[in-house]
Design a protein around this motif. Structure first.
Motif, PDB file in Angstrom:
ATOM      1  N   GLY A   1      -1.721   7.644  -3.880  1.00 50.14           N
ATOM      2  CA  GLY A   1      -2.868   6.822  -4.256  1.00 50.14           C
ATOM      3  C   GLY A   1      -2.594   6.041  -5.529  1.00 50.14           C
ATOM      4  N   ASP A   2      -3.635   5.361  -6.025  1.00 47.51           N
ATOM      5  CA  ASP A   2      -3.474   4.516  -7.206  1.00 47.51           C
ATOM      6  C   ASP A   2      -3.302   5.328  -8.487  1.00 47.51           C
ATOM      7  N   GLU A   3      -3.892   6.506  -8.537  1.00 48.75           N
ATOM      8  CA  GLU A   3      -3.776   7.357  -9.718  1.00 48.75           C
ATOM      9  C   GLU A   3      -2.785   8.482  -9.421  1.00 48.75           C
TER      10      GLU A   3
ATOM     11  N   VAL B   1      -0.149   4.034   4.955  1.00 46.20           N
ATOM     12  CA  VAL B   1       0.286   3.310   3.758  1.00 46.20           C
ATOM     13  C   VAL B   1      -0.952   3.052   2.900  1.00 46.20           C
ATOM     14  N   THR B   2      -0.840   3.265   1.594  1.00 41.98           N
ATOM     15  CA  THR B   2      -1.963   3.044   0.690  1.00 41.98           C
ATOM     16  C   THR B   2      -1.609   2.014  -0.381  1.00 41.98           C
ATOM     17  N   TRP B   3      -2.641   1.320  -0.876  1.00 38.96           N
ATOM     18  CA  TRP B   3      -2.479   0.379  -1.986  1.00 38.96           C
ATOM     19  C   TRP B   3      -3.857  -0.027  -2.502  1.00 38.96           C
ATOM     20  N   ARG B   4      -4.032  -0.106  -3.777  1.00 43.38           N
ATOM     21  CA  ARG B   4      -5.187  -0.680  -4.454  1.00 43.38           C
ATOM     22  C   ARG B   4      -6.522  -0.419  -3.747  1.00 43.38           C
ATOM     23  N   GLY B   5      -6.825   0.836  -3.523  1.00 41.07           N
ATOM     24  CA  GLY B   5      -8.098   1.201  -2.928  1.00 41.07           C
ATOM     25  C   GLY B   5      -8.207   1.026  -1.432  1.00 41.07           C
TER      26      GLY B   5
ATOM     27  N   ALA C   1      -3.856  -0.599  14.475  1.00 41.22           N
ATOM     28  CA  ALA C   1      -3.899  -0.491  13.019  1.00 41.22           C
ATOM     29  C   ALA C   1      -5.347  -0.570  12.537  1.00 41.22           C
ATOM     30  N   TYR C   2      -5.695   0.329  11.634  1.00 41.01           N
ATOM     31  CA  TYR C   2      -7.032   0.354  11.045  1.00 41.01           C
ATOM     32  C   TYR C   2      -6.896   0.426   9.532  1.00 41.01           C
ATOM     33  N   MET C   3      -7.747  -0.335   8.823  1.00 43.91           N
ATOM     34  CA  MET C   3      -7.724  -0.319   7.361  1.00 43.91           C
ATOM     35  C   MET C   3      -8.988   0.346   6.838  1.00 43.91           C
ATOM     36  N   LEU C   4      -8.795   1.282   5.900  1.00 42.58           N
ATOM     37  CA  LEU C   4      -9.901   2.033   5.320  1.00 42.58           C
ATOM     38  C   LEU C   4     -10.140   1.589   3.885  1.00 42.58           C
ATOM     39  N   ASP C   5     -11.401   1.212   3.584  1.00 39.55           N
ATOM     40  CA  ASP C   5     -11.809   0.974   2.207  1.00 39.55           C
ATOM     41  C   ASP C   5     -12.106   2.343   1.605  1.00 39.55           C
ATOM     42  N   LEU C   6     -11.271   2.792   0.682  1.00 38.78           N
ATOM     43  CA  LEU C   6     -11.369   4.158   0.174  1.00 38.78           C
ATOM     44  C   LEU C   6     -12.629   4.388  -0.648  1.00 38.78           C
ATOM     45  N   GLU C   7     -13.160   3.347  -1.262  1.00 41.13           N
ATOM     46  CA  GLU C   7     -14.386   3.510  -2.055  1.00 41.13           C
ATOM     47  C   GLU C   7     -15.612   3.605  -1.152  1.00 41.13           C
ATOM     48  N   LYS C   8     -15.661   2.762  -0.124  1.00 38.59           N
ATOM     49  CA  LYS C   8     -16.820   2.741   0.768  1.00 38.59           C
ATOM     50  C   LYS C   8     -16.667   3.672   1.963  1.00 38.59           C
ATOM     51  N   ALA C   9     -15.443   4.174   2.188  1.00 34.44           N
ATOM     52  CA  ALA C   9     -15.140   5.027   3.346  1.00 34.44           C
ATOM     53  C   ALA C   9     -15.496   4.309   4.645  1.00 34.44           C
TER      54      ALA C   9
END
Length: 354
Positions: free
Chosen positions: A265-267, A303-307, A323-331
Motif C-alpha cells: 500500500g501507500d504507507e 496491483v496497488t497505487w495511490r489509493g 479487470a476491476y479497480m477498487l477505490d480503497l477509501e470508498k471501497a
C-alpha cells in the motif's frame, strides 16, 4: 539550443509534458534538444506536478495462438506478452515483444518497474522448459529493449521480486533445478547493470512474494523444501540501510496461503485477496476492505497505487480474465472494459508511472 525557435521554452515544455507515454520515443528521436529535455529528471517531475504523468499497469499476459505449437506438436501453448492498461482512461495496449524471445515471455517470469524502465527476469523458457537466467530491460523513453546481465548463481524459479522504484531490483528465495527451496537473495542495479549478493534469509522460501516499502525489502510467505507446497505464515524484511535481515515475523499472514496477491500500500499497509475478500494489514492486524466482485472467484494478479487497487482474474480457471479497480477509501469497485484480446491469463504485473 532552442527547443522550438521563437517560442518560449516554458511553452514548449508545457506541450511536451502532455505527450502520451507511447509517443515519448518519437519525441526523443525528433531532435537532440527534445531528447535532452525529456531525459532530464526534472522533465518527469514537471510532468507529474502538472498532473500529466500516466499511471500504468503492465502485465505478463497470455495471448492464445492456436497456430503456434512448441515442443510436443499435439500440445498448444499460450504465448505470453506484455499488456499495458491505463486505468484512468481504460485504454489497453501492448509493448513491443522482447527481442530474442520468438515464443514469447518465459512462463512465471517476474516483472517490476524501476523509474521509467521495466525489468523482466527469470521464468521457464517455452518449449525447452529450461529455467531462464535472462534479464531484459525496456526503456519507456526510447521505446527499446536491452539485455541485462544474467541472474547469477543457481538457476532459480518462483522467487520473490520487488524494486525500490528508483534503480534496484531485489530477488529472494524460489527453488533450484532440484526443487530445493532457497534462502539466498541478491540485488540488481539496473543503471550499473550488475548484481550484488545479499545475506541469506533466515529460512528457505519457495513461491514467496516480494514487496518494497520505506527502504525495506519484505519477503512474505512461501515454504521450505520439506513442506513442498504447504505455505507458511511468516515473513522477513531486509533493511537496505543496515544491509541485514531484521527479525522474522512468524504470523505475518492470517493463514498459510499462497501470498502472490500481496501488494504494498501507500504507507506500511499490505493488501491481498483472501477468499472472497480484499483484506489489508496495518499495525499487525488484518481487516476486510471490500468483497471481491463475483466474477473474480480466481484472482490472478493484484496491483496497488495511490489509493487504488486493480484486481485481475476470472470466475473460475480457464475462463476469460476481467479487470476491476477498487477505490480503497470508498471501497467501491469499477469494472474496466476488457477487450477479448486482453482477456488472457495474467501471470504477473506491476505499476509504473510515466
Amino acid at each position: 539550443m532552442d527547443l522550438v525557435p521563437n517560442l518560449p521554452p516554458d511553452v514548449v515544455r508545457e506541450c511536451l509534458t502532455r505527450v502520451s507515454y507511447n509517443q515519448l520515443p518519437k519525441i526523443a528521436s525528433t531532435c537532440k534538444a527534445w531528447k535532452t529535455e525529456v531525459e532530464r529528471p526534472e522533465f518527469f517531475l514537471l510532468r507529474k506536478a502538472a498532473g500529466y504523468a500516466q499511471k500504468l499497469v503492465v502485465m505478463a499476459q497470455a495471448q492464445d495462438d492456436p497456430e503456434r505449437r512448441i515442443g510436443v506438436s499435439t500440445f498448444c501453448h499460450s504465448v505470453y506478452q506484455l499488456s499495458v492498461l491505463d486505468p484512468c482512461s481504460g485504454n489497453w495496449d501492448e509493448l513491443l515483444p522482447v527481442p530474442g524471445l520468438p515464443h514469447g515471455l518465459p512462463y512465471f517470469c517476474q516483472i517490476t518497474a524501476v523509474g521509467s524502465e521495466l525489468v523482466v527476469m527469470g521464468g521457464l523458457e517455452p518449449g525447452t522448459w529450461e529455467v531462464s537466467r535472462s534479464v531484459h530491460v525496456f526503456n519507456f523513453l526510447s521505446g527499446c529493449w536491452r539485455r541485462g546481465v544474467d541472474i547469477p548463481g543457481v538457476r532459480r524459479l518462483l522467487f520473490g521480486c520487488a524494486s525500490d522504484h528508483h534503480r534496484v531490483v531485489y530477488v529472494a528465495g524460489g527453488h533450484d533445478s532440484d526443487k530445493n527451496a532457497l534462502r539466498s537473495a541478491m540485488a540488481y542495479d539496473v543503471e550499473k547493470d550488475n548484481w550484488t549478493q545479499l545475506p541469506d534469509m533466515r529460512r528457505e522460501r519457495d513461491e514467496c512474494k516480494g514487496i518494497f516499502q520505506r527502504g525495506k525489502f519484505h519477503v512474505i510467505g512461501g515454504y521450505c523444501t520439506a513442506m513442498q507446497g504447504r505455505f507458511e505464515r511468516s515473513a522477513e524484511e531486509f533493511d537496505v540501510m543496515t544491509w541485514r535481515w531484521n527479525s522474522e515475523e512468524e504470523e505475518f499472514l492470517e493463514a498459510g496461503t499462497c501470498p502472490l496477491t500481496c501488494s504494498a500500500g501507500d504507507e506500511m499497509d499490505v493488501y491481498m485477496c483472501c477468499g472472497a475478500d480484499v483484506v489489508t494489514r496495518k499495525d499487525a492486524m488484518w481487516k476486510t476492505v471490500a468483497k471481491l466482485p463475483s466474477q473474480l472467484g480466481n484472482t490472478a494478479c493484484v496491483v496497488t497505487w495511490r489509493g487504488k487497487l486493480l484486481a485481475i482474474g476470472s470466475s473460475k480457471l480457464g475462463e476469460p480474465h476481467r479487470a476491476y479497480m477498487l477505490d480503497l477509501e470508498k471501497a467501491e469497485w469499477t469494472e474496466m472494459q476488457t477487450p477479448e484480446k486482453y482477456s488472457g491469463h495474467v501471470q504477473s504485473g506491476c505499476y509504473i508511472e510515466i
